[in-house]
Design a protein around this motif. Structure first.
Motif, short mmCIF file in Angstrom:
data_model
loop_
_atom_site.label_atom_id
_atom_site.label_comp_id
_atom_site.label_asym_id
_atom_site.label_seq_id
_atom_site.Cartn_x
_atom_site.Cartn_y
_atom_site.Cartn_z
N GLU A 1 0.94 -1.77 -0.10
CA GLU A 1 0.08 0.51 -0.06
C GLU A 1 1.05 0.88 0.00
O GLU A 1 0.61 2.31 -0.61
CB GLU A 1 -0.99 -0.29 1.05
CG GLU A 1 -2.31 1.03 0.84
CD GLU A 1 -3.03 0.00 2.13
OE1 GLU A 1 -2.72 0.31 3.07
OE2 GLU A 1 -4.85 0.72 2.19
N THR B 1 2.50 1.89 -3.62
CA THR B 1 1.52 2.54 -4.23
C THR B 1 1.56 3.31 -4.30
O THR B 1 1.54 4.46 -5.04
CB THR B 1 0.69 1.46 -4.00
OG1 THR B 1 0.74 -0.07 -4.62
CG2 THR B 1 -0.81 2.08 -5.27
N THR C 1 0.32 -6.01 -7.53
CA THR C 1 -0.22 -5.34 -7.81
C THR C 1 0.23 -4.27 -9.03
O THR C 1 1.01 -4.53 -9.52
CB THR C 1 -0.86 -4.06 -6.92
OG1 THR C 1 -1.88 -3.22 -7.46
CG2 THR C 1 0.62 -2.73 -6.64
N THR C 2 -0.27 -3.86 -9.96
CA THR C 2 -0.23 -2.89 -10.96
C THR C 2 -0.91 -1.41 -10.48
O THR C 2 -2.16 -1.83 -10.63
CB THR C 2 -1.44 -3.12 -12.49
OG1 THR C 2 -0.65 -4.50 -12.63
CG2 THR C 2 -1.23 -2.33 -13.91
N VAL C 3 0.15 -0.73 -10.64
CA VAL C 3 0.06 0.52 -10.87
C VAL C 3 -0.07 1.62 -11.49
O VAL C 3 0.98 1.29 -12.86
CB VAL C 3 0.74 1.49 -9.46
CG1 VAL C 3 0.59 2.68 -8.81
CG2 VAL C 3 1.24 0.19 -8.29
#
Ligand code: MG
Length: 278
Positions: free
Chosen positions: A25, A28, A108-110
């Motif tokens: 988190e 990101t 994840t993809t940001v």
């Protein structure tokens, strides 16, 4: 040989998963145009160690980073370096940690700044496909039900799932049995039992599902140079269904798929709606 974890062991994996979720988190939030992937990597190592964990990927088969950073057509296993992120790029962050001997794995993809429509659709489809896969997890379900759900959703959106790389069991080792493909026919293979823990990780391509590996012998890219997206959670099979272990404590509860993994307008039967809208 698939190991089933005891409730106490699942609890230890939950601690590992929550650490990873908290760190990701923060990472990101640090993604922005001008930032280098090495800076994000250094931040990751600092945060993992500050919480008492060990970066799972650092030194893994000689890997040079604490996280994998893969940009645009790079699917997974990108090595952090000095290149600066640019507005409009898709950054995939894959992160793993070991806490008291137990691994967790998450990706994840940001979007770096504002990204194009197609990139946005690809991200949404991949996130939703992960949610669809996770929903299959329950005692008595077949392992291949997960891949079937992922592939069905992804292909209905006009995208493709990578075949050459798959998810995996996880526990005291980062990669355990069984392999967890993102494709296939339902009702086949291993029957899920409480205590199994799986890293489910759809890798979804804008164009072809075919891949190649760069000369650095790590970075896997799309064969056609088009975009790819990747999302991953560590998921336990419970007596009642599933629990995502890689969620922040406030979000975690049994049989819960967080909002960001839900398909637009909710539910499993809106694939055609979303496809038509795109
Ligand atoms: Mg993984």
């Amino acid at each position: 040989m698939i190991t089933c974890k005891s409730p106490r062991e699942v609890d230890q994996m939950r601690r590992s998963g929550r650490l990873t979720a908290r760190v990701l988190e923060k990472l990101t939030g640090a993604v922005a145009p001008g930032v280098t992937t090495r800076e994000i990597d250094a931040y990751a190592e600092e945060l993992i160690r500050a919480e008492g964990g060990v970066p799972a990927f650092l030194g893994y088969q000689g890997f040079a980073g604490s996280i994998c950073t893969s940009v645009d057509d790079e699917i997974v296993h990108g090595i952090p370096g000095t290149r600066r992120l640019r507005e409009g790029q898709l950054l995939k962050i894959d992160i793993g940690a070991r806490v008291d001997g137990w691994f967790s794995d998450m990706a994840t993809t940001v979007a770096v700044g504002k990204v194009g429509n197609r990139a946005r659709r690809l991200m949404d489809a991949t996130r939703c496909a992960l949610g669809q896969g996770i929903r299959q997890v329950r005692p008595g379900a077949h392992l291949s039900d997960i891949g079937h759900a992922v592939q069905s959703y992804v292909e209905a959106q006009g995208f493709s799932v990578v075949r050459a790389l798959v998810g995996h069991g996880i526990g005291r080792r980062l990669h355990e049995e069984p392999p967890v493909p993102n494709y296939g026919r339902p009702g086949l293979g291993t029957v899920l039992r409480p205590g199994m823990v799986l890293a489910i990780e759809p890798m979804v391509n804008e164009g072809t599902w075919r891949v190649r590996t760069l000369d650095d012998r790590w970075t896997v890219v799309t064969a056609d140079g088009k975009l790819s997206a990747h999302f991953e959670h560590t998921v336990a099979v419970t007596a009642e269904g599933f629990e995502i272990l890689t969620l922040p404590e406030a979000e975690a509860r049994p049989n819960w798929v967080p909002d960001d993994l839900r398909c637009e307008k909710g539910g499993t039967d809106d694939a055609t709606t979303t496809a038509a809208a795109g």
